[in-house]
Design a protein around this motif. Sequence first.
Motif, PDB file in Angstrom:
ATOM      1  N   ALA A 736      14.808  -3.621  29.041  1.00 48.87           N
ATOM      2  CA  ALA A 736      15.431  -2.714  30.009  1.00 48.87           C
ATOM      3  C   ALA A 736      16.009  -1.474  29.327  1.00 48.87           C
ATOM      4  O   ALA A 736      15.904  -0.358  29.861  1.00 48.87           O
ATOM      5  CB  ALA A 736      16.533  -3.449  30.775  1.00 48.87           C
ATOM      6  N   LEU A 737      16.630  -1.649  28.153  1.00 54.59           N
ATOM      7  CA  LEU A 737      17.225  -0.514  27.457  1.00 54.59           C
ATOM      8  C   LEU A 737      16.160   0.483  27.011  1.00 54.59           C
ATOM      9  O   LEU A 737      16.355   1.699  27.131  1.00 54.59           O
ATOM     10  CB  LEU A 737      18.023  -1.009  26.249  1.00 54.59           C
ATOM     11  N   TYR A 738      15.040  -0.009  26.506  1.00 52.79           N
ATOM     12  CA  TYR A 738      13.968   0.891  26.081  1.00 52.79           C
ATOM     13  C   TYR A 738      13.452   1.699  27.268  1.00 52.79           C
ATOM     14  O   TYR A 738      13.223   2.918  27.162  1.00 52.79           O
ATOM     15  CB  TYR A 738      12.816   0.090  25.474  1.00 52.79           C
ATOM     16  N   ARG A 739      13.263   1.035  28.398  1.00 55.31           N
ATOM     17  CA  ARG A 739      12.769   1.729  29.594  1.00 55.31           C
ATOM     18  C   ARG A 739      13.775   2.767  30.080  1.00 55.31           C
ATOM     19  O   ARG A 739      13.406   3.892  30.443  1.00 55.31           O
ATOM     20  CB  ARG A 739      12.517   0.701  30.697  1.00 55.31           C
ATOM     21  N   ALA A 740      15.046   2.406  30.073  1.00 52.64           N
ATOM     22  CA  ALA A 740      16.070   3.328  30.575  1.00 52.64           C
ATOM     23  C   ALA A 740      16.173   4.567  29.692  1.00 52.64           C
ATOM     24  O   ALA A 740      16.263   5.704  30.188  1.00 52.64           O
ATOM     25  CB  ALA A 740      17.412   2.609  30.651  1.00 52.64           C
ATOM     26  N   THR A 741      16.172   4.352  28.380  1.00 52.41           N
ATOM     27  CA  THR A 741      16.251   5.499  27.463  1.00 52.41           C
ATOM     28  C   THR A 741      15.019   6.386  27.598  1.00 52.41           C
ATOM     29  O   THR A 741      15.125   7.625  27.593  1.00 52.41           O
ATOM     30  CB  THR A 741      16.388   4.992  26.022  1.00 52.41           C
ATOM     31  N   TYR A 742      13.868   5.771  27.725  1.00 48.49           N
ATOM     32  CA  TYR A 742      12.631   6.528  27.904  1.00 48.49           C
ATOM     33  C   TYR A 742      12.686   7.325  29.204  1.00 48.49           C
ATOM     34  O   TYR A 742      12.241   8.497  29.264  1.00 48.49           O
ATOM     35  CB  TYR A 742      11.457   5.559  27.909  1.00 48.49           C
ATOM     36  N   ALA A 743      13.246   6.743  30.256  1.00 50.40           N
ATOM     37  CA  ALA A 743      13.354   7.445  31.546  1.00 50.40           C
ATOM     38  C   ALA A 743      14.240   8.684  31.412  1.00 50.40           C
ATOM     39  O   ALA A 743      13.913   9.759  31.961  1.00 50.40           O
ATOM     40  CB  ALA A 743      13.918   6.503  32.602  1.00 50.40           C
ATOM     41  N   GLU A 744      15.354   8.580  30.711  1.00 48.57           N
ATOM     42  CA  GLU A 744      16.246   9.725  30.541  1.00 48.57           C
ATOM     43  C   GLU A 744      15.570  10.857  29.779  1.00 48.57           C
ATOM     44  O   GLU A 744      15.699  12.033  30.135  1.00 48.57           O
ATOM     45  CB  GLU A 744      17.523   9.277  29.814  1.00 48.57           C
ATOM     46  N   VAL A 745      14.845  10.521  28.734  1.00 50.64           N
ATOM     47  CA  VAL A 745      14.183  11.565  27.941  1.00 50.64           C
ATOM     48  C   VAL A 745      13.042  12.188  28.734  1.00 50.64           C
ATOM     49  O   VAL A 745      12.808  13.411  28.662  1.00 50.64           O
ATOM     50  CB  VAL A 745      13.676  10.979  26.612  1.00 50.64           C
ATOM     51  N   LEU A 746      12.328  11.390  29.516  1.00 50.99           N
ATOM     52  CA  LEU A 746      11.290  11.951  30.386  1.00 50.99           C
ATOM     53  C   LEU A 746      11.897  12.918  31.399  1.00 50.99           C
ATOM     54  O   LEU A 746      11.306  13.971  31.705  1.00 50.99           O
ATOM     55  CB  LEU A 746      10.548  10.824  31.110  1.00 50.99           C
ATOM     56  N   SER A 747      13.060  12.572  31.915  1.00 51.55           N
ATOM     57  CA  SER A 747      13.737  13.462  32.857  1.00 51.55           C
ATOM     58  C   SER A 747      14.110  14.781  32.186  1.00 51.55           C
ATOM     59  O   SER A 747      13.953  15.852  32.771  1.00 51.55           O
ATOM     60  CB  SER A 747      14.976  12.771  33.423  1.00 51.55           C
ATOM     61  N   GLN A 748      14.592  14.715  30.945  1.00 51.58           N
ATOM     62  CA  GLN A 748      14.917  15.938  30.218  1.00 51.58           C
ATOM     63  C   GLN A 748      13.673  16.786  29.961  1.00 51.58           C
ATOM     64  O   GLN A 748      13.747  18.021  29.948  1.00 51.58           O
ATOM     65  CB  GLN A 748      15.566  15.583  28.877  1.00 51.58           C
ATOM     66  N   ALA A 749      12.528  16.147  29.800  1.00 51.88           N
ATOM     67  CA  ALA A 749      11.289  16.877  29.554  1.00 51.88           C
ATOM     68  C   ALA A 749      10.659  17.397  30.834  1.00 51.88           C
ATOM     69  O   ALA A 749       9.615  18.065  30.781  1.00 51.88           O
ATOM     70  CB  ALA A 749      10.298  15.974  28.817  1.00 51.88           C
ATOM     71  N   GLY A 750      11.241  17.099  31.985  1.00 53.49           N
ATOM     72  CA  GLY A 750      10.707  17.584  33.246  1.00 53.49           C
ATOM     73  C   GLY A 750       9.591  16.739  33.811  1.00 53.49           C
ATOM     74  O   GLY A 750       8.955  17.132  34.791  1.00 53.49           O
ATOM     75  N   GLN A 751       9.337  15.556  33.231  1.00 58.51           N
ATOM     76  CA  GLN A 751       8.294  14.667  33.742  1.00 58.51           C
ATOM     77  C   GLN A 751       8.950  13.686  34.716  1.00 58.51           C
ATOM     78  O   GLN A 751       9.182  12.530  34.424  1.00 58.51           O
ATOM     79  CB  GLN A 751       7.622  13.932  32.584  1.00 58.51           C
TER      80      GLN A 751
END
Length: 799
Positions: A736-751
């Motif tokens: 869950a932590l890996y997915r959540a962190t990945y989601a935040e960085v994707l949001s910062q990248a505009g994806q």
Amino acid sequence: MSKQRKKKSQQPVPVESTSAVNSLHWLTGILQGIQLFLVGFLITARYFLPAESAPEGDTLTLALGWFLIAILYAGSLLTDRSRSFRLDRFDFAVWLLVAGQIVSTLVMIWFGEGQQRDALNMMWEWVALGCSFSLIRRLFATPALRGTLILGFITTVVVLSVYGIWQHHWMYDQLAKEYQTARQQYDATLSPEAQQKLLSMGVPSDALEGSSRELFEQRLFNSSEPLGMFALANTFAGLLIVGFLLSFAVTIDCFFGKSTSSSSLWNRLKPGVFLLSTMIIGYCLILTKSRTAWIGLIGGLVSLGILTLLQTRRNTTADPLLWNKQILKWGGLASVLCVFFLMLATLSGGFDRAVLTEAPKSLQYRMEYWTATWDVIKENPIWGTGPGNFRSHYLKFKLPGSSEEIADPHNFILDVWANAGLIALAGLLLILCLACYRWIINPLPDPVLSERTTPLSEKSFSHDQLSLLLGFGLSFALLWAIQLFVFSIDESRLWLFCPAWLALFFILNVCTRLSLIGSQDSTSSTLPLAVGAGFIALCIHLSGAGGIAMPAITQTWLLLLALAFPVITDPAKAIMGSVNPADSDSPRTAPTIHLRTVALAACLILTFFFIVSSFAPTILRKSLVLQAEQSLMRGSSFRNAQRYFRQASQVDPISPSPWQALAEIEFRKGEQNRSAFEQGVEWKKAAIQRDPLNPRHYFDLGRQWEQQYQASHQQDDLKSALENFRQAVDGYPHNALYRATYAEVLSQAGQYAASQQQARRAIELDEANRRGQHVDKYLNEDTVSRMKEIINATRSNQN
């Protein structure tokens, strides 16, 4: 050629005289004594070293000891021609199991698909265990030696049981108080000294903060299970069930067997000491709350009863009434033992409501482990993952909401197949089939039962027994010396164990005076059958618990097999072969000498490769890493620590740990120094290259890139962070932590679409973890809120 010369040439050439053979007898005796001394030390020492630390190389010193014994044994074959060495079916089966580990390791190294250092260390541990099995079967060829070895083993288990009982009643409370004091100091100061204090107490580095800290404290404050010298109660319980069955069998023989001792009141009370030892082991086993061990013990007792009844039936075929009496006797005894076991477990607190209510959950966890393990096996069914590399492969298939990031499948058959492939699995199944055939289906006359030997002397041991006892007694002193290189032994405990072990051994020896096997009516002895029952009980336990890849447990498993089926040399043939060597023609004698020389050379070459590939690099690396860590704790400059870590990376180039440490040093300076950060990335990539399937490496590197992006705002840094987080999620998709962190960085990248997808999956996994009450895997409230914001964001808000 003249007739006279021709006649002379046809005369037999004497190969060696009897006096020449006898002149080497003293050398053979010395080699035999050294071998038995080393065996006594190695078997005892194995149970006082951390069993779970074998992949890190903490027990390679013991593996080296077995290679030295193999060299000495091969040398004794040259000095004593009466000896022979032929592999039989049991040797073939065990070495087939070992061969699977070797092939799996070599294939993994060839394709570069795992952590090579752990795999090599474990491979050599398996080779050493194979050597121990073949050597013990031949070195312990007399009942007196086997009896002394079993008595030493029982003594070791009793000492560890007393230590485990102390852990249950006193150690945990003491540790909790010490931990709270050290934790308060660390929370107040965050100083390196306070941190080191926590680490020295056994607190994992990732449990200093966050949810891992909460889980660690929950286990510390709520745990009471004895561990012995192991890290897990289940592992310790596997040793206890074997010790219990052996001690129980000796107790039965002492009370009901035909003894050569007098019938005085004192001699009738002596067996009570063994009864007390059996009760101590049983009480400690209860405190472990290991359900698989309890089932294994019950299975072992049932197996002991069945084997005893089968033996009685073979000896009393003409008296059916006696057969029926034996059934009633052993059936009643088994019922009484089970009732007594349950009562003691209930009164001691080891058997409570939680043991019953948590049983379905424990079974559910194992079903989850086995399901994911089957996916691991299907990915590489032929060669396996390689020894010590199961966890990295398992995380890829770990089920959502599954409890632990296990290092083994908790089933010894799946464990062997998943780690070492079909070759090792074939060897394991062959071992089980041969053992079943010899014990149950078609039992042959056992050399342990058929030998006629004299009773053990009341006043002295044989020279071989004295050598073995010396190895037992000096085990703790030698372990103290080993800790200078291993760095994982509490030396203060060793000096307490030593006098306790010696005193208990000689008390038990004085109280038996039975040679355990050879001095009784061997056809009615229970102990040889208890060896088989212990093997069966351990197999039952390992069907639901881990441990077959731990050398301490595997040593016990193979030790039982070796004691049950020793290789007995016919003394008449040996004497004929040594006294009349001229009776055998030279064409047959010469190849024998050559083969023995080749065997010695093979042992030397094997030991050389072991030292070069594993022992020397691991020991030197651990020494240099320790110096580097001490340099950092003393507040010295980073340069000194870096110098030690670089030297460690050179002496052990396939270990990722020095590269990881170098990367962490550079990352500490990376926020203010871009070049230091880039150097840290290079070190981190070097660590990943040596452990490519570990998703934690990619996650940590992704976080470093993300932090660097927050400071630099360069898109390349963000892209690097995304790539590493993606690889972390691919390697551990249900984290869950890996997915959540990945989601935040994707949001910062505009994806945004991909970010919403990852956020939804993170929430689902977090909910599964909360349903399973896996506290260490909970997402914190801020992260959950952020995931919900990403999920609920509208397209207009995103734009």
